[in-house]
Design a protein around this motif. Sequence first.
Motif, PDB file in Angstrom:
ATOM      1  N   LYS A   1       0.917  -1.178  -0.299  1.00 33.11           N
ATOM      2  CA  LYS A   1       0.027  -0.190   0.073  1.00 33.11           C
ATOM      3  C   LYS A   1       1.007   1.104  -0.329  1.00 33.11           C
ATOM      4  O   LYS A   1       0.676   3.013  -0.329  1.00 33.11           O
ATOM      5  CB  LYS A   1      -0.526  -0.180   1.052  1.00 33.11           C
ATOM      6  CG  LYS A   1      -1.911  -1.528   1.317  1.00 33.11           C
ATOM      7  CD  LYS A   1      -3.057  -1.661   2.873  1.00 33.11           C
ATOM      8  CE  LYS A   1      -3.090  -2.319   3.059  1.00 33.11           C
ATOM      9  NZ  LYS A   1      -4.632  -2.464   4.176  1.00 33.11           N
ATOM     10  N   PHE A   2       2.347   0.808   0.320  1.00 32.42           N
ATOM     11  CA  PHE A   2       2.694   2.158   0.485  1.00 32.42           C
ATOM     12  C   PHE A   2       3.929   2.590  -0.607  1.00 32.42           C
ATOM     13  O   PHE A   2       4.265   1.655  -1.676  1.00 32.42           O
ATOM     14  CB  PHE A   2       3.638   2.547   1.678  1.00 32.42           C
ATOM     15  CG  PHE A   2       3.015   2.271   2.656  1.00 32.42           C
ATOM     16  CD1 PHE A   2       2.567   3.418   3.544  1.00 32.42           C
ATOM     17  CD2 PHE A   2       2.325   0.539   3.685  1.00 32.42           C
ATOM     18  CE1 PHE A   2       1.766   3.431   4.750  1.00 32.42           C
ATOM     19  CE2 PHE A   2       1.782   1.106   4.329  1.00 32.42           C
ATOM     20  CZ  PHE A   2       1.524   2.294   5.109  1.00 32.42           C
ATOM     21  N   ASP A   3       4.197   3.430  -0.655  1.00 37.26           N
ATOM     22  CA  ASP A   3       5.206   4.263  -2.202  1.00 37.26           C
ATOM     23  C   ASP A   3       6.346   3.749  -1.985  1.00 37.26           C
ATOM     24  O   ASP A   3       6.776   3.570  -3.099  1.00 37.26           O
ATOM     25  CB  ASP A   3       4.860   5.817  -2.274  1.00 37.26           C
ATOM     26  CG  ASP A   3       3.064   5.984  -2.880  1.00 37.26           C
ATOM     27  OD1 ASP A   3       2.841   4.976  -3.397  1.00 37.26           O
ATOM     28  OD2 ASP A   3       3.250   7.061  -2.255  1.00 37.26           O
ATOM     29  N   ARG A   4       6.685   3.916  -0.273  1.00 34.04           N
ATOM     30  CA  ARG A   4       8.062   3.857  -0.513  1.00 34.04           C
ATOM     31  C   ARG A   4       8.339   2.868   1.314  1.00 34.04           C
ATOM     32  O   ARG A   4       7.755   3.021   1.641  1.00 34.04           O
ATOM     33  CB  ARG A   4       9.409   4.629  -0.547  1.00 34.04           C
ATOM     34  CG  ARG A   4       8.929   5.273   0.020  1.00 34.04           C
ATOM     35  CD  ARG A   4       9.311   7.029  -0.391  1.00 34.04           C
ATOM     36  NE  ARG A   4       8.725   7.191  -1.577  1.00 34.04           N
ATOM     37  CZ  ARG A   4       9.986   7.486  -3.367  1.00 34.04           C
ATOM     38  NH1 ARG A   4      10.933   7.666  -3.041  1.00 34.04           N
ATOM     39  NH2 ARG A   4       8.920   7.373  -3.804  1.00 34.04           N
ATOM     40  N   ALA A   5       9.443   2.223   1.538  1.00 33.83           N
ATOM     41  CA  ALA A   5       9.627   1.427   2.913  1.00 33.83           C
ATOM     42  C   ALA A   5      11.195   1.297   3.665  1.00 33.83           C
ATOM     43  O   ALA A   5      12.040   1.447   2.438  1.00 33.83           O
ATOM     44  CB  ALA A   5       8.700   0.532   2.556  1.00 33.83           C
ATOM     45  N   ILE A   6      11.356   1.489   4.770  1.00 31.87           N
ATOM     46  CA  ILE A   6      12.077   1.311   5.614  1.00 31.87           C
ATOM     47  C   ILE A   6      12.341   0.533   5.946  1.00 31.87           C
ATOM     48  O   ILE A   6      11.260   0.227   6.806  1.00 31.87           O
ATOM     49  CB  ILE A   6      12.567   2.722   6.546  1.00 31.87           C
ATOM     50  CG1 ILE A   6      12.665   3.685   5.968  1.00 31.87           C
ATOM     51  CG2 ILE A   6      13.608   2.537   7.344  1.00 31.87           C
ATOM     52  CD1 ILE A   6      14.060   4.171   5.006  1.00 31.87           C
TER      53      ILE A   6
ATOM     54  N   ASN B   1      15.831  12.791   2.262  1.00 29.30           N
ATOM     55  CA  ASN B   1      15.375  13.675   1.556  1.00 29.30           C
ATOM     56  C   ASN B   1      15.629  12.735   0.149  1.00 29.30           C
ATOM     57  O   ASN B   1      14.806  12.363  -0.676  1.00 29.30           O
ATOM     58  CB  ASN B   1      16.000  14.668   1.460  1.00 29.30           C
ATOM     59  CG  ASN B   1      14.638  15.652   0.814  1.00 29.30           C
ATOM     60  OD1 ASN B   1      13.241  15.514   0.435  1.00 29.30           O
ATOM     61  ND2 ASN B   1      14.916  16.516  -0.580  1.00 29.30           N
ATOM     62  N   ASN B   2      17.144  12.220  -0.204  1.00 32.24           N
ATOM     63  CA  ASN B   2      17.401  11.367  -1.692  1.00 32.24           C
ATOM     64  C   ASN B   2      16.373  10.664  -1.535  1.00 32.24           C
ATOM     65  O   ASN B   2      15.829  10.493  -2.950  1.00 32.24           O
ATOM     66  CB  ASN B   2      18.257  11.503  -1.702  1.00 32.24           C
ATOM     67  CG  ASN B   2      19.933  12.643  -1.978  1.00 32.24           C
ATOM     68  OD1 ASN B   2      18.992  14.287  -2.182  1.00 32.24           O
ATOM     69  ND2 ASN B   2      20.624  12.527  -1.788  1.00 32.24           N
ATOM     70  N   PHE B   3      16.177   9.624  -0.798  1.00 35.14           N
ATOM     71  CA  PHE B   3      15.195   8.130  -0.355  1.00 35.14           C
ATOM     72  C   PHE B   3      13.965   8.764  -1.310  1.00 35.14           C
ATOM     73  O   PHE B   3      12.986   8.320  -2.084  1.00 35.14           O
ATOM     74  CB  PHE B   3      15.421   7.594   0.174  1.00 35.14           C
ATOM     75  CG  PHE B   3      14.152   6.212   0.993  1.00 35.14           C
ATOM     76  CD1 PHE B   3      14.973   5.652   0.023  1.00 35.14           C
ATOM     77  CD2 PHE B   3      13.538   6.664   1.405  1.00 35.14           C
ATOM     78  CE1 PHE B   3      14.236   4.655  -0.003  1.00 35.14           C
ATOM     79  CE2 PHE B   3      13.231   5.216   1.152  1.00 35.14           C
ATOM     80  CZ  PHE B   3      12.655   4.249   0.816  1.00 35.14           C
ATOM     81  N   MET B   4      13.795   9.576  -0.442  1.00 36.01           N
ATOM     82  CA  MET B   4      11.728  10.526  -0.922  1.00 36.01           C
ATOM     83  C   MET B   4      11.803  10.407  -1.783  1.00 36.01           C
ATOM     84  O   MET B   4      10.818  11.011  -2.139  1.00 36.01           O
ATOM     85  CB  MET B   4      11.574  11.366   0.352  1.00 36.01           C
ATOM     86  CG  MET B   4      11.656  10.914   1.994  1.00 36.01           C
ATOM     87  SD  MET B   4      10.584   9.549   2.262  1.00 36.01           S
ATOM     88  CE  MET B   4       9.245  10.802   1.794  1.00 36.01           C
ATOM     89  N   GLN B   5      12.971  11.460  -2.720  1.00 38.38           N
ATOM     90  CA  GLN B   5      12.502  11.275  -4.044  1.00 38.38           C
ATOM     91  C   GLN B   5      13.001  10.836  -5.097  1.00 38.38           C
ATOM     92  O   GLN B   5      12.988  10.462  -6.174  1.00 38.38           O
ATOM     93  CB  GLN B   5      13.915  12.759  -4.491  1.00 38.38           C
ATOM     94  CG  GLN B   5      13.476  14.107  -3.714  1.00 38.38           C
ATOM     95  CD  GLN B   5      12.222  14.898  -3.787  1.00 38.38           C
ATOM     96  OE1 GLN B   5      11.711  14.242  -4.368  1.00 38.38           O
ATOM     97  NE2 GLN B   5      11.116  14.793  -2.434  1.00 38.38           N
ATOM     98  N   TRP B   6      13.672   8.980  -4.250  1.00 39.37           N
ATOM     99  CA  TRP B   6      14.434   8.168  -5.594  1.00 39.37           C
ATOM    100  C   TRP B   6      12.810   7.833  -6.946  1.00 39.37           C
ATOM    101  O   TRP B   6      12.637   7.280  -5.541  1.00 39.37           O
ATOM    102  CB  TRP B   6      14.905   7.341  -4.835  1.00 39.37           C
ATOM    103  CG  TRP B   6      16.051   6.686  -5.011  1.00 39.37           C
ATOM    104  CD1 TRP B   6      15.934   6.635  -7.133  1.00 39.37           C
ATOM    105  CD2 TRP B   6      15.538   4.490  -4.684  1.00 39.37           C
ATOM    106  NE1 TRP B   6      16.286   5.341  -7.049  1.00 39.37           N
ATOM    107  CE2 TRP B   6      16.307   4.195  -5.844  1.00 39.37           C
ATOM    108  CE3 TRP B   6      15.670   4.318  -3.478  1.00 39.37           C
ATOM    109  CZ2 TRP B   6      17.146   2.917  -5.866  1.00 39.37           C
ATOM    110  CZ3 TRP B   6      16.016   3.437  -3.824  1.00 39.37           C
ATOM    111  CH2 TRP B   6      16.783   2.348  -4.591  1.00 39.37           C
ATOM    112  N   GLN B   7      12.723   8.261  -7.638  1.00 44.28           N
ATOM    113  CA  GLN B   7      12.104   7.215  -8.604  1.00 44.28           C
ATOM    114  C   GLN B   7      12.693   5.894  -8.988  1.00 44.28           C
ATOM    115  O   GLN B   7      14.283   6.187  -9.551  1.00 44.28           O
ATOM    116  CB  GLN B   7      11.695   7.764  -9.970  1.00 44.28           C
ATOM    117  CG  GLN B   7      11.051   9.300  -9.007  1.00 44.28           C
ATOM    118  CD  GLN B   7      10.192   9.289  -7.968  1.00 44.28           C
ATOM    119  OE1 GLN B   7       8.923   7.519  -8.710  1.00 44.28           O
ATOM    120  NE2 GLN B   7       9.740   9.924  -7.291  1.00 44.28           N
ATOM    121  N   VAL B   8      12.426   4.281  -8.895  1.00 37.81           N
ATOM    122  CA  VAL B   8      12.731   3.589  -9.485  1.00 37.81           C
ATOM    123  C   VAL B   8      11.803   2.785 -11.052  1.00 37.81           C
ATOM    124  O   VAL B   8      10.664   3.490 -11.156  1.00 37.81           O
ATOM    125  CB  VAL B   8      13.052   2.062  -9.017  1.00 37.81           C
ATOM    126  CG1 VAL B   8      14.390   3.079  -7.752  1.00 37.81           C
ATOM    127  CG2 VAL B   8      12.019   1.564  -8.032  1.00 37.81           C
TER     128      VAL B   8
END
Length: 196
Positions: free
Chosen positions: A37-42, A189-196
Amino acid sequence: MIAIINTGCANINSVRFAFERLGVTPEIISTPSQLNKFDRAILPGVGHANVAMKRLVEQGWKEAISRYDKPLMGICLGMQLLCDYSEEGNIDGLGMINGQIKQLQTGALTSPHMGWNTIQTVGQHPLTKGIDANDQVYFVHSFAHTVNEATLAQCEYGQSFSAIVAQDNYAGMQFHPEKSAKVGAKLLNNFMQWQV
């Protein structure tokens, strides 16, 4: 939206607070079915690799993480668990990032490696945008990823080791970006902007 995976093997509050300082409110999740459900994860982690990996398998995270196709970053032990193998407990990892985790050969230096250290080399990647050699980040570890093709940045402590790694949509930081002041905030912040 960002998820922080809670396997019971990390102090997740410091990671949550770091994102909140950036104006992002992550959600802490404890069930693998929530991940997609999430756009990215830690994937944070502290402690012994053997214990943490056992929890990942028992709780169903191994399969969920392997199927996840959006940006996912491991921090400290979480990074190590994303790799192929760890000498700590002689365990197979999740296999999402090529490389082995081996005990640091620190020589006369104190082990574990604890405190601020300087990034020595930085590869070009969206995660390392604005990060330079000589920037400092905060470490607490005694095992590390050996330098290989997945290495984006490396440090030296008795030997060279990977500080940041990435492969496909998976990444890892051996240090604690949430404790690494302005450099850590920039990396998150870079991680939040990272597109794959």
